[in-house]
Design a protein around this motif. Structure first.
Motif, PDB file in Angstrom:
ATOM      1  N   LEU A 149     -83.573 -29.128-116.612  1.00 39.35           N
ATOM      2  CA  LEU A 149     -84.461 -28.385-115.546  1.00 39.35           C
ATOM      3  C   LEU A 149     -83.693 -27.406-115.106  1.00 39.35           C
ATOM      4  O   LEU A 149     -84.213 -26.025-114.869  1.00 39.35           O
ATOM      5  CB  LEU A 149     -84.874 -29.308-114.521  1.00 39.35           C
ATOM      6  N   LEU A 150     -82.354 -27.662-114.487  1.00 35.16           N
ATOM      7  CA  LEU A 150     -81.556 -26.574-113.864  1.00 35.16           C
ATOM      8  C   LEU A 150     -81.318 -25.636-115.058  1.00 35.16           C
ATOM      9  O   LEU A 150     -81.337 -24.258-114.661  1.00 35.16           O
ATOM     10  CB  LEU A 150     -80.391 -27.174-113.708  1.00 35.16           C
ATOM     11  N   ALA A 151     -81.122 -25.831-116.327  1.00 32.19           N
ATOM     12  CA  ALA A 151     -80.810 -24.881-117.442  1.00 32.19           C
ATOM     13  C   ALA A 151     -82.280 -24.128-117.353  1.00 32.19           C
ATOM     14  O   ALA A 151     -81.998 -22.820-117.998  1.00 32.19           O
ATOM     15  CB  ALA A 151     -80.573 -25.564-118.569  1.00 32.19           C
ATOM     16  N   CYS A 152     -83.444 -24.337-117.212  1.00 28.99           N
ATOM     17  CA  CYS A 152     -84.552 -23.596-117.183  1.00 28.99           C
ATOM     18  C   CYS A 152     -84.722 -22.563-116.050  1.00 28.99           C
ATOM     19  O   CYS A 152     -85.304 -21.521-116.220  1.00 28.99           O
ATOM     20  CB  CYS A 152     -85.818 -24.292-117.215  1.00 28.99           C
ATOM     21  N   LEU A 153     -83.789 -22.654-115.181  1.00 25.57           N
ATOM     22  CA  LEU A 153     -83.906 -21.539-114.043  1.00 25.57           C
ATOM     23  C   LEU A 153     -82.692 -20.433-114.434  1.00 25.57           C
ATOM     24  O   LEU A 153     -81.789 -20.739-115.259  1.00 25.57           O
ATOM     25  CB  LEU A 153     -83.415 -22.241-112.769  1.00 25.57           C
ATOM     26  N   PRO A 154     -82.779 -19.326-113.674  1.00 28.75           N
ATOM     27  CA  PRO A 154     -81.704 -18.449-113.827  1.00 28.75           C
ATOM     28  C   PRO A 154     -80.231 -19.081-113.312  1.00 28.75           C
ATOM     29  O   PRO A 154     -80.422 -19.837-112.342  1.00 28.75           O
ATOM     30  CB  PRO A 154     -82.205 -17.349-112.780  1.00 28.75           C
ATOM     31  N   GLN A 155     -79.158 -18.646-113.932  1.00 28.75           N
ATOM     32  CA  GLN A 155     -77.922 -19.344-113.342  1.00 28.75           C
ATOM     33  C   GLN A 155     -77.694 -19.274-111.784  1.00 28.75           C
ATOM     34  O   GLN A 155     -77.225 -20.230-111.280  1.00 28.75           O
ATOM     35  CB  GLN A 155     -76.667 -18.571-114.232  1.00 28.75           C
ATOM     36  N   GLU A 156     -78.055 -18.109-111.131  1.00 22.40           N
ATOM     37  CA  GLU A 156     -77.808 -17.990-109.740  1.00 22.40           C
ATOM     38  C   GLU A 156     -78.766 -19.098-109.008  1.00 22.40           C
ATOM     39  O   GLU A 156     -78.317 -19.762-108.104  1.00 22.40           O
ATOM     40  CB  GLU A 156     -78.160 -16.611-109.266  1.00 22.40           C
ATOM     41  N   GLU A 157     -79.872 -19.282-109.471  1.00 17.66           N
ATOM     42  CA  GLU A 157     -80.733 -20.186-108.924  1.00 17.66           C
ATOM     43  C   GLU A 157     -80.416 -21.607-108.834  1.00 17.66           C
ATOM     44  O   GLU A 157     -80.517 -22.631-108.178  1.00 17.66           O
ATOM     45  CB  GLU A 157     -82.337 -19.921-109.435  1.00 17.66           C
ATOM     46  N   ALA A 159     -77.308 -22.500-109.534  1.00 20.51           N
ATOM     47  CA  ALA A 159     -75.930 -22.421-108.757  1.00 20.51           C
ATOM     48  C   ALA A 159     -76.588 -23.083-107.051  1.00 20.51           C
ATOM     49  O   ALA A 159     -75.742 -23.891-106.698  1.00 20.51           O
ATOM     50  CB  ALA A 159     -75.323 -21.544-108.923  1.00 20.51           C
ATOM     51  N   GLU A 160     -77.417 -22.310-106.593  1.00 26.31           N
ATOM     52  CA  GLU A 160     -78.034 -22.563-105.331  1.00 26.31           C
ATOM     53  C   GLU A 160     -78.560 -23.960-105.210  1.00 26.31           C
ATOM     54  O   GLU A 160     -78.066 -24.621-104.226  1.00 26.31           O
ATOM     55  CB  GLU A 160     -79.102 -21.579-105.027  1.00 26.31           C
TER      56      GLU A 160
END
Length: 258
Positions: A149-157, A159-160
């Protein structure tokens, strides 16, 4: 200090009542008013009004000092599942592929920094069964579903979100370094799948693949298998099976509007 401006279109009382419903889970199936107030960060009087209103509405049951959810809360989830035709377009597909792979398949989404299970295949037998059901939350950081699920987000998002997430030690294999976890998230984004080994449960390998289309709400599909009984060819078969199932679910468009 200037107080934040209250949006007059928002009912704070209703929001606080929803917060009361959200604090019940497997670890705390029943609570006192004092416990509800503490877990919702509400004062005792506010928590009491919200809880007793929910009792009167039929969503909470009071037995002595203890309060717990009633089956009526399922009607809220039922409306969502029926509106998105999960029973016709999602569950049969999960069941079919779960039987073929001899595994329990789970559909999941992000929910306030945790993994929320939307649906699961129903199988008569399987190598791993946690006992979770649709609507259950599982950890974000150390599960394959969470990392995918985290990988489905942009890397910056991603990381936040990871920066504010809890990173507990579930097992001796749980990775605790946030940068190392973020690197694995980046690798999952690149290859389209994620594998975790014994980070959430000893001896259990988790698998997950992306289901949602780019630009849509992240939805992932996953499964688990014992590590000692899972040769490499079976891992590849399970991952390929998940990808085939995800492709079929995308064709139903059942998750496009989540």
């Amino acid at each position: 200090m200037t107080k934040p401006v209250q949006d007059r279109n928002i009912s704070s009382s209703f929001a606080k009542g929803l917060a009361v419903l959200a604090v019940f889970d497997a670890a705390t199936p029943s609570m006192t008013l004092a416990e509800i107030a503490r877990r919702t960060n509400q004062d005792r009087a506010t928590a009491r009004r919200g809880a007793l209103t929910l009792v009167q509405a039929g969503y909470l049951r009071q037995q002595g000092r203890m309060l717990s959810l009633t089956p009526r809360v399922l009607a809220l989830a039922g409306g969502f599942l029926q509106a998105n035709q999960f029973g016709r377009r999602v569950q049969p597909v999960l069941n079919q592929h779960g039987r073929r792979l001899d595994a329990e398949l789970s559909l999941a989404i992000l929910d306030q920094g945790r993994v929320l299970l939307l649906a699961q295949s129903t199988t008569e037998r399987g190598p791993v069964t946690y006992g979770f059901t649709a609507g259950a939350h599982i950890p974000l950081v150390h599960t394959s579903l969470g990392r995918m699920l985290l990988a489905c987000l942009p890397q910056e998002e991603a990381a936040e979100m990871l920066q504010h997430a809890e990173v507990p030690r579930h097992t001796e294999q749980s990775i605790l370094d946030r940068e190392a976890i973020l690197q694995q998230v980046a690798e999952a984004r690149s290859c389209g799948y994620c594998i975790t080994d014994s980070e959430f449960e000893p001896g259990i390998v988790g698998y997950a693949v992306a289901l949602s289309r780019p630009g849509k709400t992240p939805v992932v599909l996953g499964s688990s298998a014992p590590s000692g009984l899972t040769p490499n060819h079976h891992r590849e078969e399970l991952l390929q099976g998940l990808q085939v199932c995800a492709a079929e679910l995308r064709q139903t468009n059942a998750v496009d509007d989540l």
